[in-house]
Design a protein around this motif. Structure first.
Motif, PDB file in Angstrom:
ATOM      1  N   GLN A  77       0.874  -1.166   0.000  1.00  0.00           N
ATOM      2  CA  GLN A  77       0.000   0.000   0.000  1.00  0.00           C
ATOM      3  C   GLN A  77       0.915   1.221   0.000  1.00  0.00           C
ATOM      4  O   GLN A  77       1.769   1.363   0.873  1.00  0.00           O
ATOM      5  CB  GLN A  77      -0.885   0.015   1.240  1.00  0.00           C
ATOM      6  CG  GLN A  77      -1.807   1.219   1.290  1.00  0.00           C
ATOM      7  CD  GLN A  77      -2.630   1.219   2.552  1.00  0.00           C
ATOM      8  OE1 GLN A  77      -2.078   1.267   3.656  1.00  0.00           O
ATOM      9  NE2 GLN A  77      -3.930   1.130   2.393  1.00  0.00           N
ATOM     10  N   THR A 102       1.230   5.328   0.054  1.00  0.00           N
ATOM     11  CA  THR A 102       0.566   6.573   0.420  1.00  0.00           C
ATOM     12  C   THR A 102       1.499   7.713   0.047  1.00  0.00           C
ATOM     13  O   THR A 102       2.651   7.746   0.478  1.00  0.00           O
ATOM     14  CB  THR A 102       0.247   6.610   1.931  1.00  0.00           C
ATOM     15  OG1 THR A 102      -0.539   5.453   2.258  1.00  0.00           O
ATOM     16  CG2 THR A 102      -0.519   7.867   2.298  1.00  0.00           C
ATOM     17  N   VAL A 105      -2.907  10.501  -1.491  1.00  0.00           N
ATOM     18  CA  VAL A 105      -3.299   9.489  -2.464  1.00  0.00           C
ATOM     19  C   VAL A 105      -2.814   8.136  -1.964  1.00  0.00           C
ATOM     20  O   VAL A 105      -1.656   7.999  -1.564  1.00  0.00           O
ATOM     21  CB  VAL A 105      -2.673   9.796  -3.847  1.00  0.00           C
ATOM     22  CG1 VAL A 105      -2.974   8.691  -4.837  1.00  0.00           C
ATOM     23  CG2 VAL A 105      -3.146  11.141  -4.360  1.00  0.00           C
ATOM     24  N   THR A 106      -3.696   7.141  -1.970  1.00  0.00           N
ATOM     25  CA  THR A 106      -3.337   5.789  -1.532  1.00  0.00           C
ATOM     26  C   THR A 106      -3.725   4.795  -2.624  1.00  0.00           C
ATOM     27  O   THR A 106      -4.802   4.898  -3.201  1.00  0.00           O
ATOM     28  CB  THR A 106      -4.070   5.433  -0.227  1.00  0.00           C
ATOM     29  OG1 THR A 106      -3.701   6.391   0.765  1.00  0.00           O
ATOM     30  CG2 THR A 106      -3.691   4.061   0.271  1.00  0.00           C
ATOM     31  N   TYR A 107      -2.819   3.857  -2.903  1.00  0.00           N
ATOM     32  CA  TYR A 107      -3.089   2.815  -3.887  1.00  0.00           C
ATOM     33  C   TYR A 107      -2.278   1.582  -3.533  1.00  0.00           C
ATOM     34  O   TYR A 107      -1.428   1.626  -2.648  1.00  0.00           O
ATOM     35  CB  TYR A 107      -2.765   3.298  -5.312  1.00  0.00           C
ATOM     36  CG  TYR A 107      -1.352   3.769  -5.501  1.00  0.00           C
ATOM     37  CD1 TYR A 107      -0.340   2.876  -5.864  1.00  0.00           C
ATOM     38  CD2 TYR A 107      -1.005   5.103  -5.313  1.00  0.00           C
ATOM     39  CE1 TYR A 107       0.965   3.311  -6.028  1.00  0.00           C
ATOM     40  CE2 TYR A 107       0.296   5.544  -5.486  1.00  0.00           C
ATOM     41  CZ  TYR A 107       1.267   4.642  -5.846  1.00  0.00           C
ATOM     42  OH  TYR A 107       2.559   5.068  -6.012  1.00  0.00           O
ATOM     43  N   GLU A 108      -2.543   0.472  -4.240  1.00  0.00           N
ATOM     44  CA  GLU A 108      -1.820  -0.774  -4.025  1.00  0.00           C
ATOM     45  C   GLU A 108      -1.061  -1.162  -5.288  1.00  0.00           C
ATOM     46  O   GLU A 108      -1.515  -0.888  -6.402  1.00  0.00           O
ATOM     47  CB  GLU A 108      -2.784  -1.888  -3.630  1.00  0.00           C
ATOM     48  CG  GLU A 108      -3.421  -1.651  -2.279  1.00  0.00           C
ATOM     49  CD  GLU A 108      -4.401  -2.727  -1.870  1.00  0.00           C
ATOM     50  OE1 GLU A 108      -4.492  -3.779  -2.553  1.00  0.00           O
ATOM     51  OE2 GLU A 108      -5.086  -2.517  -0.856  1.00  0.00           O
ATOM     52  N   LYS A 132      -1.648   3.835 -14.651  1.00  0.00           N
ATOM     53  CA  LYS A 132      -1.881   2.589 -13.919  1.00  0.00           C
ATOM     54  C   LYS A 132      -0.611   1.750 -13.891  1.00  0.00           C
ATOM     55  O   LYS A 132       0.202   1.787 -14.816  1.00  0.00           O
ATOM     56  CB  LYS A 132      -2.986   1.778 -14.589  1.00  0.00           C
ATOM     57  CG  LYS A 132      -4.339   2.426 -14.518  1.00  0.00           C
ATOM     58  CD  LYS A 132      -5.377   1.549 -15.155  1.00  0.00           C
ATOM     59  CE  LYS A 132      -6.741   2.232 -15.073  1.00  0.00           C
ATOM     60  NZ  LYS A 132      -7.776   1.429 -15.700  1.00  0.00           N
ATOM     61  N   CYS A 154       6.853   8.560  -6.471  1.00  0.00           N
ATOM     62  CA  CYS A 154       5.498   8.081  -6.748  1.00  0.00           C
ATOM     63  C   CYS A 154       5.126   8.518  -8.161  1.00  0.00           C
ATOM     64  O   CYS A 154       5.136   9.716  -8.465  1.00  0.00           O
ATOM     65  CB  CYS A 154       4.515   8.667  -5.736  1.00  0.00           C
ATOM     66  SG  CYS A 154       2.787   8.342  -6.176  1.00  0.00           S
ATOM     67  N   LEU A 189       2.311   8.624  -9.618  1.00  0.00           N
ATOM     68  CA  LEU A 189       1.031   9.335  -9.700  1.00  0.00           C
ATOM     69  C   LEU A 189       1.114  10.780  -9.227  1.00  0.00           C
ATOM     70  O   LEU A 189       0.388  11.635  -9.723  1.00  0.00           O
ATOM     71  CB  LEU A 189      -0.038   8.605  -8.881  1.00  0.00           C
ATOM     72  CG  LEU A 189      -0.452   7.234  -9.408  1.00  0.00           C
ATOM     73  CD1 LEU A 189      -1.378   6.544  -8.420  1.00  0.00           C
ATOM     74  CD2 LEU A 189      -1.113   7.373 -10.769  1.00  0.00           C
TER      75      LEU A 189
END
Length: 126
Positions: A23, A25, A33-36, A57, A109, A111
């Motif tokens: 995960q 952050t 923003v949080t994603y896996e 993605k 990151c 993103l």
């Protein structure tokens, strides 16, 4: 003591092929923003991770461990480091991409551009 050493060696060997889900952050201005994202394969398959800037993605290239690893679709030369970077064709992605080898190798990151993002291992898979 010998049993513990053997057990530790077995555990190390067993997790060497294991993949992991993280995960992430990151900050995007004042927003969080949080994603896996997944890195690594499992006992029967290998997995490479890349980030597709066109779709924003993470994408994955998997193959069976008993097969030959994919060959690069192209290479580029990094004028800052002198390094030649291999690019691979990932499923569902138009342009070839470089592999992100691990979460520790991802320094920014993709993103948000956050260089101080936090990564937390959620699970191992094998």
């Amino acid at each position: 003591m010998r049993v513990i050493t053997v057990a530790l060696l077995f555990l190390t060997a067993a997790t060497a092929e294991a993949g992991a889900r993280y995960q992430v952050t990151a900050k995007d201005g004042d927003k969080e923003v949080t994603y896996e994202v997944n890195f690594g394969g499992a006992r029967k398959f290998e997995r490479w991770t890349a980030f597709d800037p066109a779709t924003k993605k993470f994408v994955y290239l998997d193959w069976n461990r008993d097969e030959v690893e994919p060959k690069p679709a192209a290479t580029i030369w990094n004028h800052r480091t002198g390094e030649t970077i291999k690019l691979y064709k990932f499923p569902g992605v138009e342009a070839p991409l470089p592999v992100i080898p691990s979460i520790t190798e991802m320094k920014v990151c993709p993103l948000t551009g956050d260089k101080n993002f936090k990564a937390k291992r959620l699970l191992n898979y094998d």
